[in-house]
Design a protein around this motif. Structure first.
Motif, PDB file in Angstrom:
ATOM      1  N   ASP A  42       0.825  -1.209   0.000  1.00 27.27           N
ATOM      2  CA  ASP A  42       0.000   0.000   0.000  1.00 27.27           C
ATOM      3  C   ASP A  42       0.857   1.256   0.000  1.00 27.27           C
ATOM      4  O   ASP A  42       0.397   2.325  -0.399  1.00 27.27           O
ATOM      5  CB  ASP A  42      -0.921   0.021   1.224  1.00 27.27           C
ATOM      6  N   GLN A  43       2.087   1.136   0.458  1.00 24.68           N
ATOM      7  CA  GLN A  43       2.983   2.286   0.511  1.00 24.68           C
ATOM      8  C   GLN A  43       3.643   2.583  -0.839  1.00 24.68           C
ATOM      9  O   GLN A  43       4.272   3.609  -0.999  1.00 24.68           O
ATOM     10  CB  GLN A  43       4.049   2.054   1.574  1.00 24.68           C
ATOM     11  N   LYS A  45       3.093   4.009  -3.853  1.00 22.82           N
ATOM     12  CA  LYS A  45       2.124   4.885  -4.523  1.00 22.82           C
ATOM     13  C   LYS A  45       2.309   4.905  -6.043  1.00 22.82           C
ATOM     14  O   LYS A  45       1.369   5.129  -6.777  1.00 22.82           O
ATOM     15  CB  LYS A  45       2.238   6.319  -3.987  1.00 22.82           C
ATOM     16  N   GLN A  46       3.514   4.652  -6.528  1.00 21.87           N
ATOM     17  CA  GLN A  46       3.772   4.703  -7.960  1.00 21.87           C
ATOM     18  C   GLN A  46       3.091   3.558  -8.709  1.00 21.87           C
ATOM     19  O   GLN A  46       2.700   3.713  -9.862  1.00 21.87           O
ATOM     20  CB  GLN A  46       5.279   4.649  -8.254  1.00 21.87           C
ATOM     21  N   GLN A  48       0.297   1.840  -7.787  1.00 17.84           N
ATOM     22  CA  GLN A  48      -1.138   1.666  -7.548  1.00 17.84           C
ATOM     23  C   GLN A  48      -1.941   2.026  -8.792  1.00 17.84           C
ATOM     24  O   GLN A  48      -1.749   3.071  -9.391  1.00 17.84           O
ATOM     25  CB  GLN A  48      -1.591   2.501  -6.358  1.00 17.84           C
TER      26      GLN A  48
END
Length: 141
Positions: A42-43, A45-46, A48
């Motif tokens: 989940d960390q 961000k690129q 997702q």
């Protein structure tokens, strides 16, 4: 053909020294777990909402198999090892043949996957522990 030779057609049996096979499997599973956890976190961000992670994971699997396959057969998964060995036992191979080296493959996969997840969690996406700073530090100087 003896029983072990025909069993090798269904399950991984390494002809390399046990330590070599163990280290190859542990490294391969570590690399695969690292890639999967890093891309699906989940960390991250690129990545997702993109279709890129499945392509990268598939490419990583192919590369890992190409590198460690000749050394150990590239099992990378305890379930991938247990299923064929249960079928071998079901169809008449002795337990000594069917379950030979199962501990090596299962142990290496568990060690590698846990290590890969640990490295991603503790080093790649590590967060500063603000609770130990004694207040509500927000990162500003």
């Amino acid at each position: 053909m003896d029983g072990l030779q025909t069993a090798k057609t269904m399950a991984c049996y390494s002809s390399a020294p046990a330590l070599t096979a163990f280290l190859a499997e542990a490294f391969g599973t570590f690399a695969l777990a690292f890639v999967v956890f890093a891309l699906t976190s989940d960390q991250n961000k690129q990545a997702q909402g993109l279709f890129i992670p499945p392509i990268i994971i598939g490419s990583a699997v192919a590369l890992i198999i190409a590198v460690i396959g000749p050394l150990s057969g590239a099992s990378l998964n305890p379930a991938r090892e247990l299923g064929p060995r249960l079928i071998l036992k079901l169809f008449g191979w002795s337990s000594a043949v069917a379950f030979k080296q199962l501990g090596l493959y299962a142990g290496a996969a568990v060690l590698g996957a846990v290590s890969g997840g640990f490295v991603v969690d503790k080093f790649l996406y590590a967060k500063e522990d603000n609770d130990n700073l004694g207040g509500s530090y927000d990162g500003r100087p």
